[in-house]
Scaffold this motif. Structure first.
Motif, mmCIF file in Angstrom:
data_model
loop_
_atom_site.group_PDB
_atom_site.id
_atom_site.type_symbol
_atom_site.label_atom_id
_atom_site.label_comp_id
_atom_site.label_asym_id
_atom_site.label_seq_id
_atom_site.Cartn_x
_atom_site.Cartn_y
_atom_site.Cartn_z
ATOM 1 N N LEU A 78 0.820 -1.213 0.000
ATOM 2 C CA LEU A 78 0.000 0.000 0.000
ATOM 3 C C LEU A 78 0.857 1.267 0.000
ATOM 4 N N VAL A 79 1.976 1.252 0.705
ATOM 5 C CA VAL A 79 2.875 2.413 0.689
ATOM 6 C C VAL A 79 3.466 2.598 -0.705
ATOM 7 N N LEU A 80 3.880 1.505 -1.332
ATOM 8 C CA LEU A 80 4.435 1.594 -2.691
ATOM 9 C C LEU A 80 3.385 2.101 -3.686
ATOM 10 N N ILE A 81 2.150 1.644 -3.554
ATOM 11 C CA ILE A 81 1.076 2.109 -4.437
ATOM 12 C C ILE A 81 0.829 3.603 -4.211
ATOM 13 N N THR A 82 0.851 4.036 -2.957
ATOM 14 C CA THR A 82 0.656 5.459 -2.648
ATOM 15 C C THR A 82 1.756 6.315 -3.273
ATOM 16 N N ILE A 83 2.991 5.865 -3.165
ATOM 17 C CA ILE A 83 4.106 6.618 -3.750
ATOM 18 C C ILE A 83 4.010 6.616 -5.272
ATOM 19 N N LEU A 84 3.616 5.488 -5.857
ATOM 20 C CA LEU A 84 3.449 5.420 -7.310
ATOM 21 C C LEU A 84 2.362 6.389 -7.778
ATOM 22 N N LEU A 85 1.251 6.452 -7.064
ATOM 23 C CA LEU A 85 0.192 7.408 -7.415
ATOM 24 C C LEU A 85 0.689 8.845 -7.315
ATOM 25 N N TYR A 86 1.488 9.129 -6.296
ATOM 26 C CA TYR A 86 2.055 10.473 -6.137
ATOM 27 C C TYR A 86 2.935 10.830 -7.328
ATOM 28 N N LEU A 88 2.776 9.504 -10.335
ATOM 29 C CA LEU A 88 1.937 9.620 -11.532
ATOM 30 C C LEU A 88 1.176 10.945 -11.566
ATOM 31 N N LEU A 89 0.864 11.494 -10.397
ATOM 32 C CA LEU A 89 0.153 12.775 -10.330
ATOM 33 C C LEU A 89 1.106 13.976 -10.311
ATOM 34 N N TRP A 90 2.407 13.708 -10.391
ATOM 35 C CA TRP A 90 3.393 14.790 -10.360
ATOM 36 C C TRP A 90 3.145 15.748 -11.521
#
Length: 141
Positions: A78-86, A88-90
């Protein structure tokens, strides 16, 4: 074992950052150029990763390894998914809001109390925003 793998990946990543940032000008005299901060950050990552590698190798050879707790894989994922979403939204939306939401989500996933996550995320997000915006004059999206 996880620290060992993470330290090796971090060392490889920091070396890549050092190589790529060496292509940018370092600056002249006392004025830092665009390559100054990436080199500085890559150097700090490299030093910290080498320290982590040293400690994890000591621990690895000192005692037998214990299996990774099963419940932690969910947290890590879940932490990795959260960072990946961040990532991608950069560049989309508001930097301050995106950073706050990412940090708050990580606090919640890792089991912090919600009010501590709220305070910590707000302080860190605003601190980074003010430091890089006002001191280093970095333009945010």
């Amino acid at each position: 074992m996880g620290d060992l793998i993470f330290s090796l990946v971090s060392i490889a990543y920091s070396i890549y950052l050092l190589v790529e940032s060496s292509k940018l000008p370092a600056g002249i005299a006392t004025i830092p150029g665009p390559g100054f901060f990436p080199r500085l950050i890559a150097s700090v990552i490299l030093v910290l990763a080498c320290l982590l590698l040293t400690f994890s190798l000591r621990r690895f050879f000192k005692k037998t390894t214990t299996p990774f707790p099963k419940g932690r894989w969910t947290q890590v994922s879940l932490v990795l998914i959260t960072i990946l979403l961040y990532v991608l939204l950069w560049g989309r939306g508001n930097f301050l809001l995106n950073t706050f939401l990412m940090l708050f989500s990580i606090h919640i996933v890792t089991g912090s109390k919600w009010y501590m996550g709220l305070i910590g995320s707000a302080v860190l997000s605003i601190g980074v925003f003010l430091l890089f915006g006002n001191v280093f004059h970095v333009l945010f999206f």
